[in-house]
Design a protein around this motif. Structure first.
Motif, PDB file in Angstrom:
ATOM      1  N   VAL A   2       0.837  -1.189   0.000  1.00 53.81           N
ATOM      2  CA  VAL A   2       0.000   0.000   0.000  1.00 53.81           C
ATOM      3  C   VAL A   2       0.880   1.251   0.000  1.00 53.81           C
ATOM      4  CG1 VAL A   2      -1.719   1.322   1.272  1.00 53.81           C
ATOM      5  CG2 VAL A   2      -1.863  -1.177   1.190  1.00 53.81           C
ATOM      6  N   GLN A   3       0.525   2.182  -0.850  1.00 56.14           N
ATOM      7  CA  GLN A   3       1.237   3.458  -0.881  1.00 56.14           C
ATOM      8  C   GLN A   3       0.230   4.602  -0.916  1.00 56.14           C
ATOM      9  OE1 GLN A   3       4.103   3.291  -4.208  1.00 56.14           O
ATOM     10  NE2 GLN A   3       5.682   3.486  -2.647  1.00 56.14           N
ATOM     11  N   LEU A   4       0.468   5.581  -0.076  1.00 51.96           N
ATOM     12  CA  LEU A   4      -0.290   6.827  -0.083  1.00 51.96           C
ATOM     13  C   LEU A   4       0.727   7.944  -0.278  1.00 51.96           C
ATOM     14  CD1 LEU A   4      -2.659   6.259   2.996  1.00 51.96           C
ATOM     15  CD2 LEU A   4      -3.134   5.788   0.596  1.00 51.96           C
ATOM     16  N   VAL A   5       0.542   8.731  -1.324  1.00 58.46           N
ATOM     17  CA  VAL A   5       1.514   9.771  -1.645  1.00 58.46           C
ATOM     18  C   VAL A   5       0.797  11.116  -1.707  1.00 58.46           C
ATOM     19  CG1 VAL A   5       3.200  10.587  -3.312  1.00 58.46           C
ATOM     20  CG2 VAL A   5       2.895   8.123  -2.954  1.00 58.46           C
ATOM     21  N   GLU A   6       1.193  11.981  -0.779  1.00 53.30           N
ATOM     22  CA  GLU A   6       0.595  13.322  -0.727  1.00 53.30           C
ATOM     23  C   GLU A   6       1.370  14.299  -1.607  1.00 53.30           C
ATOM     24  OE1 GLU A   6       0.461  11.727   3.640  1.00 53.30           O
ATOM     25  OE2 GLU A   6       1.905  11.792   1.975  1.00 53.30           O
ATOM     26  N   SER A   7       0.671  15.312  -2.063  1.00 55.15           N
ATOM     27  CA  SER A   7       1.298  16.384  -2.822  1.00 55.15           C
ATOM     28  C   SER A   7       0.481  17.658  -2.630  1.00 55.15           C
ATOM     29  CB  SER A   7       1.388  16.024  -4.305  1.00 55.15           C
ATOM     30  OG  SER A   7       0.103  15.818  -4.844  1.00 55.15           O
ATOM     31  N   GLY A   8       1.064  18.783  -3.016  1.00 56.34           N
ATOM     32  CA  GLY A   8       0.329  20.036  -2.993  1.00 56.34           C
ATOM     33  C   GLY A   8       0.656  20.971  -1.849  1.00 56.34           C
TER      34      GLY A   8
END
Length: 124
Positions: A2-8
């Motif tokens: 599982v990968q959760l990648v935030e941006s912004g």
């Protein structure tokens, strides 16, 4: 995996806006409650917002209610946090998280998966 990648994340002046995004992979996204949490320097991580599987039910911390909006796109496996009228006290690292629970939850311990976080800094 599982990968959760935030941006912004980024630097913004008081009163400004930012839109955070979180891209998820390795899980059945539409079966997970999605949440946003934040941690300011020297403080504990705290709940910000959460969305039910469908996106129809959302919950917000009192401190962000009326200013932040959580939304999700189950077709794209993404969840966003639109942040308006930002204040210096919103400065923190923002984390995306996923929970397999049926009901929307604001409790950190109910979230199994976490992103690495994205820094939001609001200058006064």
């Amino acid at each position: 995996q599982v990968q959760l990648v935030e941006s912004g994340g980024g630097l913004v002046q008081t009163g400004g806006s930012l839109r955070l995004s979180c891209a998820a992979s390795g899980l059945t996204f539409r079966n997970h409650v999605m949440g946003w949490f934040r941690q300011a320097p020297g403080k504990e991580r705290e709940f910000v917002a959460a969305s039910s599987w469908s996106g129809r039910n959302t919950y917000y911390a009192d401190s962000v209610k009326g200013r932040f909006t959580i939304s999700r796109d189950n077709a794209k496996n993404t969840v966003a946090l639109q942040m308006n009228s930002l204040k210096p006290e919103d400065t923190a690292v923002y984390y995306c998280a996923a929970s397999p629970r049926v009901a929307v939850t604001t409790t950190m311990g109910n979230y199994d998966y976490w992103g690495q976080g994205t820094q939001v800094t609001v200058s006064s």
